[in-house]
Design a protein around this motif. Structure first.
Motif, mmCIF file in Angstrom:
data_model
loop_
_atom_site.group_PDB
_atom_site.id
_atom_site.type_symbol
_atom_site.label_atom_id
_atom_site.label_comp_id
_atom_site.label_asym_id
_atom_site.label_seq_id
_atom_site.Cartn_x
_atom_site.Cartn_y
_atom_site.Cartn_z
ATOM 1 N N ALA A 263 37.332 -45.175 -7.670
ATOM 2 C CA ALA A 263 38.161 -46.251 -7.122
ATOM 3 C C ALA A 263 39.517 -45.717 -6.679
ATOM 4 C CB ALA A 263 38.338 -47.348 -8.169
ATOM 5 N N MET A 264 40.114 -44.835 -7.487
ATOM 6 C CA MET A 264 41.390 -44.235 -7.127
ATOM 7 C C MET A 264 41.239 -43.374 -5.872
ATOM 8 S SD MET A 264 43.863 -45.170 -9.127
ATOM 9 C CE MET A 264 44.313 -45.734 -10.780
ATOM 10 N N GLN A 265 40.161 -42.616 -5.788
ATOM 11 C CA GLN A 265 39.908 -41.776 -4.610
ATOM 12 C C GLN A 265 39.749 -42.636 -3.355
ATOM 13 O OE1 GLN A 265 36.408 -39.591 -5.744
ATOM 14 N NE2 GLN A 265 37.536 -38.080 -6.968
ATOM 15 N N ALA A 266 39.031 -43.756 -3.506
ATOM 16 C CA ALA A 266 38.808 -44.646 -2.366
ATOM 17 C C ALA A 266 40.121 -45.242 -1.872
ATOM 18 C CB ALA A 266 37.831 -45.745 -2.752
ATOM 19 N N ALA A 267 40.943 -45.702 -2.806
ATOM 20 C CA ALA A 267 42.232 -46.293 -2.430
ATOM 21 C C ALA A 267 43.139 -45.246 -1.787
ATOM 22 C CB ALA A 267 42.898 -46.900 -3.663
ATOM 23 N N LEU A 268 43.134 -44.048 -2.335
ATOM 24 C CA LEU A 268 43.961 -42.969 -1.789
ATOM 25 C C LEU A 268 43.503 -42.588 -0.385
ATOM 26 C CD1 LEU A 268 46.285 -40.996 -2.444
ATOM 27 C CD2 LEU A 268 44.576 -39.419 -3.350
ATOM 28 N N ALA A 269 42.187 -42.696 -0.151
ATOM 29 C CA ALA A 269 41.637 -42.340 1.164
ATOM 30 C C ALA A 269 41.891 -43.421 2.211
ATOM 31 C CB ALA A 269 40.138 -42.079 1.035
ATOM 32 N N THR B 61 43.538 -53.251 -13.449
ATOM 33 C CA THR B 61 44.981 -53.199 -13.711
ATOM 34 C C THR B 61 45.552 -51.844 -13.324
ATOM 35 O OG1 THR B 61 44.763 -54.783 -15.532
ATOM 36 C CG2 THR B 61 46.754 -53.424 -15.494
ATOM 37 N N ALA B 62 44.855 -50.768 -13.696
ATOM 38 C CA ALA B 62 45.316 -49.413 -13.357
ATOM 39 C C ALA B 62 45.322 -49.193 -11.847
ATOM 40 C CB ALA B 62 44.420 -48.384 -14.045
ATOM 41 N N LEU B 63 44.300 -49.706 -11.171
ATOM 42 C CA LEU B 63 44.200 -49.549 -9.721
ATOM 43 C C LEU B 63 45.318 -50.304 -9.011
ATOM 44 C CD1 LEU B 63 42.415 -48.309 -7.479
ATOM 45 C CD2 LEU B 63 41.101 -50.435 -7.478
ATOM 46 N N LYS B 64 45.569 -51.525 -9.428
ATOM 47 C CA LYS B 64 46.623 -52.339 -8.812
ATOM 48 C C LYS B 64 48.014 -51.759 -9.071
ATOM 49 C CE LYS B 64 44.730 -56.182 -6.982
ATOM 50 N NZ LYS B 64 45.004 -56.703 -5.622
ATOM 51 N N ALA B 65 48.181 -51.131 -10.236
ATOM 52 C CA ALA B 65 49.482 -50.555 -10.562
ATOM 53 C C ALA B 65 49.857 -49.451 -9.592
ATOM 54 C CB ALA B 65 49.469 -50.011 -11.996
ATOM 55 N N GLN B 66 48.871 -48.702 -9.150
ATOM 56 C CA GLN B 66 49.125 -47.586 -8.234
ATOM 57 C C GLN B 66 48.965 -47.979 -6.768
ATOM 58 O OE1 GLN B 66 47.477 -43.972 -9.668
ATOM 59 N NE2 GLN B 66 47.814 -42.826 -7.771
ATOM 60 N N PHE B 67 48.053 -48.936 -6.524
ATOM 61 C CA PHE B 67 47.782 -49.368 -5.139
ATOM 62 C C PHE B 67 47.801 -50.905 -5.088
ATOM 63 C CE2 PHE B 67 45.563 -45.319 -5.790
ATOM 64 C CZ PHE B 67 46.053 -44.554 -4.742
ATOM 65 N N PRO B 68 48.972 -51.504 -5.149
ATOM 66 C CA PRO B 68 49.068 -52.974 -5.219
ATOM 67 C C PRO B 68 48.510 -53.696 -3.998
ATOM 68 C CG PRO B 68 51.229 -51.982 -4.865
ATOM 69 C CD PRO B 68 50.292 -50.864 -5.190
ATOM 70 N N GLY B 69 48.432 -52.998 -2.861
ATOM 71 C CA GLY B 69 47.942 -53.642 -1.642
ATOM 72 C C GLY B 69 46.438 -53.631 -1.493
ATOM 73 N N VAL B 70 45.746 -52.934 -2.368
ATOM 74 C CA VAL B 70 44.286 -52.850 -2.287
ATOM 75 C C VAL B 70 43.658 -54.052 -3.001
ATOM 76 C CG1 VAL B 70 42.248 -51.541 -3.029
ATOM 77 C CG2 VAL B 70 44.234 -50.354 -2.073
ATOM 78 N N ALA B 71 42.717 -54.702 -2.327
ATOM 79 C CA ALA B 71 42.004 -55.826 -2.944
ATOM 80 C C ALA B 71 40.897 -55.295 -3.851
ATOM 81 C CB ALA B 71 41.419 -56.738 -1.875
ATOM 82 N N VAL B 72 40.716 -55.945 -4.990
ATOM 83 C CA VAL B 72 39.718 -55.510 -5.965
ATOM 84 C C VAL B 72 38.600 -56.545 -6.060
ATOM 85 C CG1 VAL B 72 39.274 -54.976 -8.394
ATOM 86 C CG2 VAL B 72 41.405 -54.204 -7.306
ATOM 87 N N GLU B 73 37.383 -56.057 -5.905
ATOM 88 C CA GLU B 73 36.206 -56.919 -6.022
ATOM 89 C C GLU B 73 35.382 -56.498 -7.230
ATOM 90 O OE1 GLU B 73 32.007 -57.887 -3.633
ATOM 91 O OE2 GLU B 73 33.742 -57.076 -2.536
ATOM 92 N N ALA B 74 34.921 -57.476 -7.992
ATOM 93 C CA ALA B 74 34.005 -57.234 -9.103
ATOM 94 C C ALA B 74 32.619 -57.693 -8.685
ATOM 95 C CB ALA B 74 34.455 -57.988 -10.348
ATOM 96 N N SER B 75 31.617 -56.862 -8.964
ATOM 97 C CA SER B 75 30.259 -57.204 -8.576
ATOM 98 C C SER B 75 29.281 -56.514 -9.502
ATOM 99 C CB SER B 75 30.006 -56.788 -7.127
ATOM 100 O OG SER B 75 28.750 -57.253 -6.673
ATOM 101 N N GLY B 76 28.091 -57.085 -9.618
ATOM 102 C CA GLY B 76 27.039 -56.478 -10.420
ATOM 103 C C GLY B 76 26.953 -57.075 -11.804
ATOM 104 N N GLY B 77 25.824 -57.688 -12.095
ATOM 105 C CA GLY B 77 25.603 -58.248 -13.418
ATOM 106 C C GLY B 77 26.327 -59.550 -13.693
ATOM 107 N N VAL B 78 26.842 -60.187 -12.648
ATOM 108 C CA VAL B 78 27.593 -61.425 -12.831
ATOM 109 C C VAL B 78 26.644 -62.623 -12.715
ATOM 110 C CG1 VAL B 78 29.597 -62.773 -12.126
ATOM 111 C CG2 VAL B 78 29.570 -60.304 -11.735
#
Length: 295
Positions: A208-214, A234-251
């Motif tokens: 996820a961090m690699q994707a946001a950085l790319a 939370t960790a992803l948003k802290a470093q990349f606040p502009g990236v939208a986060v989607e949760a999927s799988g097993g929901v």
């Protein structure tokens, strides 16, 4: 959700083409039952016999318009149904009413089922105090995607991407083919240009961090358990606040509330279209009174 304007999304040409294909599938040759019913003027009452959300009126209309029948709706799109309630009346030649009956009922039942499940999911997230978006997926029935995606909208959920051209989704197999997350995102960016967003499906926080950085616009945390999802988001948003986060799988509806969190923007559920039970509708015919000549 205000559903009044949603039928405007459906091009008349697409509706007509779908109606024609559905009727052609059901009766590709001789309609033997037409001789049993005849062509006398008739009308039929549409009854809802399940609890849920009414969805699919434009498709129902298109089927019967193709057969030169007229519909008078008694309930608006998106209405909450309580059995047993009269929803509409259909008028036309008896053999045409019966030719369109099963096709139109199948569509309405399926679309209403998707809308009902989507509405239930949205209500659960609101009860949990979450302000993100519930979305469907591309896990749809071949040839029936427009109906199911429309049903999601009537139920208050988002479509996600309608097809492969609506969003550039970089999945795990794309990453394997490209050799790395960075190379896959770079390739996606070449096609996306300025008009399309790029989303990357990630199986770990590192990916996820690699994707946001790319340069990904959205990051899907796929198959994360709730206790793993929220720290990662939370960790992803802290470093990349502009990236939208989607949760999927097993929901599912049973655990949906556990996926709701302040750093999760979207929760997508394939089961909204794959597992939606069809609502029960019936069309009951009764003959028009014959017109008697004046003496």
């Amino acid at each position: 959700m205000d559903t009044e304007g949603l039928p405007l999304l459906l091009p008349p040409t697409a509706l007509a083409a779908l109606a024609n294909s559905w009727l052609q599938e059901d009766c590709p040759g001789l309609n033997f039952a037409a001789l049993a019913s005849g062509a006398f003027p008739a009308r039929a009452a549409l009854w809802a016999k399940s609890r849920g959300i009414l969805a699919g009126r434009p498709f129902f209309d298109a089927v019967f318009a193709h057969l030169s029948c007229q519909i008078s709706w008694l309930l608006p799109e998106g209405s909450r149904l309580e059995p047993v309630v009269k929803v509409a009346e259909v008028r036309g030649p008896a053999h045409h009413l019966l030719l369109g009956e099963r096709v139109a009922l199948n569509i309405l039942a399926r679309c209403s089922g998707v809308a009902s499940l989507a509405a239930a999911a949205v209500e659960l997230t609101k009860a949990a105090g979450w302000s993100g978006q519930v979305a469907g997926t591309r896990k749809t029935t071949p040839g029936f995607r427009l109906v199911e995606k429309y049903g999601l909208l009537v139920g208050g959920a988002a479509c996600h991407r309608y097809d492969l051209g609506g969003l550039v989704m970089v999945k795990d197999n794309h990453v394997v083919a490209a050799g790395s997350v960075e190379k896959a995102v770079q390739g996606a960016r070449l096609a996306a240009g300025f008009s399309l967003k790029v989303e990357v499906e990630c199986g770990s926080l590192q990916e996820a961090m690699q994707a946001a950085l790319a340069g990904a616009d959205l990051v899907m945390l796929d198959n994360f358990k709730p206790e793993e999802l929220h720290p990662a988001a939370t960790a992803l948003k802290a470093q990349f606040p502009g990236v939208a986060v989607e949760a999927s799988g097993g929901v599912t509806l049973h655990n949906l509330a556990q996926f709701c969190g302040p750093c999760v923007d979207i929760i997508s559920l394939g089961m909204l279209t794959q597992a939606a039970p069809a609502l029960d509708f019936s069309l009951k015919l009764f003959a028009e009174e014959p017109i008697r000549p004046r003496l």
